[in-house]
Design a protein around this motif. Structure first.
Motif, PDB file in Angstrom:
ATOM      1  N   LEU A  62      -4.180   2.817   8.818  1.00 23.66           N
ATOM      2  CA  LEU A  62      -4.313   3.521   7.550  1.00 23.66           C
ATOM      3  C   LEU A  62      -5.203   4.740   7.721  1.00 23.66           C
ATOM      4  O   LEU A  62      -6.138   4.718   8.512  1.00 23.66           O
ATOM      5  N   ASP A 100      -0.728   6.446   2.719  1.00 25.04           N
ATOM      6  CA  ASP A 100      -1.955   6.013   3.380  1.00 25.04           C
ATOM      7  C   ASP A 100      -1.700   5.426   4.765  1.00 25.04           C
ATOM      8  O   ASP A 100      -2.641   5.125   5.485  1.00 25.04           O
ATOM      9  N   SER A 114      -8.385   2.911  -1.166  1.00 23.31           N
ATOM     10  CA  SER A 114      -9.504   3.832  -1.395  1.00 23.31           C
ATOM     11  C   SER A 114     -10.617   3.142  -2.182  1.00 23.31           C
ATOM     12  O   SER A 114     -11.793   3.357  -1.912  1.00 23.31           O
ATOM     13  N   THR A 129       0.847  -1.178   0.000  1.00 23.89           N
ATOM     14  CA  THR A 129       0.000   0.000   0.000  1.00 23.89           C
ATOM     15  C   THR A 129       0.887   1.233   0.000  1.00 23.89           C
ATOM     16  O   THR A 129       2.004   1.209   0.527  1.00 23.89           O
ATOM     17  N   LYS A 171     -10.072  11.576   6.234  1.00 28.56           N
ATOM     18  CA  LYS A 171      -8.977  10.671   6.564  1.00 28.56           C
ATOM     19  C   LYS A 171      -9.286   9.860   7.812  1.00 28.56           C
ATOM     20  O   LYS A 171      -8.576   9.902   8.795  1.00 28.56           O
ATOM     21  N   ILE A 212      -7.408   6.640   5.111  1.00 27.55           N
ATOM     22  CA  ILE A 212      -7.905   6.591   3.738  1.00 27.55           C
ATOM     23  C   ILE A 212      -9.077   7.552   3.625  1.00 27.55           C
ATOM     24  O   ILE A 212      -9.877   7.673   4.536  1.00 27.55           O
TER      25      ILE A 212
END
Length: 181
Positions: free
Chosen positions: A107, A51, A167, A47, A114, A109
């Motif tokens: 994370l 993120d 996402s 990833t 966020k 995202i």
């Protein structure tokens, strides 16, 4: 006798100690993105490091009443309740719950809010740079497999690494009650 890697060949990492490496086979003209690579069972996933907020040692996850199967529960991170997603179940992978290297990857995202969410990795491998030309498109397959959750596939140290798009993978999970598209 072994040669020590040069300091210039290593990337600076916000996750020091996870075996930083640089993809040196790429050309300078291709855009390069930094990824966190991790394992779930026998699969290596990646990833975008942008993120990833932090990587935590494994800790007990408190189940949530009436939560869906893809939500393991919550953990406390410095006074903040953090939902932990069952990524192995969401992706149909088999994890190794006995792995002593298990970590929780936090994370962030989403476009504006966020919202942090945790995922459990059997092992965090490293932080590495991958040039865009080294990432192949996700393979087309018959059946109900959804390739849109992948940004592509890369090869690192002889292993296939699936570059996830969190996402897109979590698009429906990250919507608020008033988000309409």
């Amino acid at each position: 006798m072994t040669a020590a890697p040069s300091i210039a060949a290593q990337t600076s990492s916000p996750f020091g100690g996870f075996g930083d490496q640089t993809d040196t086979a790429s050309t300078a003209s291709e855009p390069i993105t930094t990824y966190v690579t991790f394992d779930i069972g026998d699969q290596t996933l990646a990833t975008d490091v942008c993120d990833v907020r932090e990587i935590l040692d494994m800790q007990p996850v408190a189940p949530l009443p009436n939560a869906g199967m893809e939500l393991l529960g919550m953990i406390d991170v410095r006074g903040e309740g953090l939902a932990v997603l069952d990524l192995q179940n969401k992706l149909g992978l088999t994890a190794d719950p006995a792995s002593p290297h298990r970590r929780i990857i936090v994370l962030e995202i989403g476009s504006s809010s966020k919202a942090p969410i945790g995922i459990i990795a059997d092992k965090v491998r490293n932080v590495t740079d991958i040039a865009a030309d080294r990432i192949e498109p996700a393979p087309a397959a018959l059946g109900a497999w959804d390739a849109s959750i992948l940004d592509g596939v890369a090869r690192i140290d002889g292993r296939l690494v699936y570059v996830l798009s969190f996402s897109r993978l979590l698009a429906n999970d990250l919507r608020g009650p008033f988000d309409f598209d």
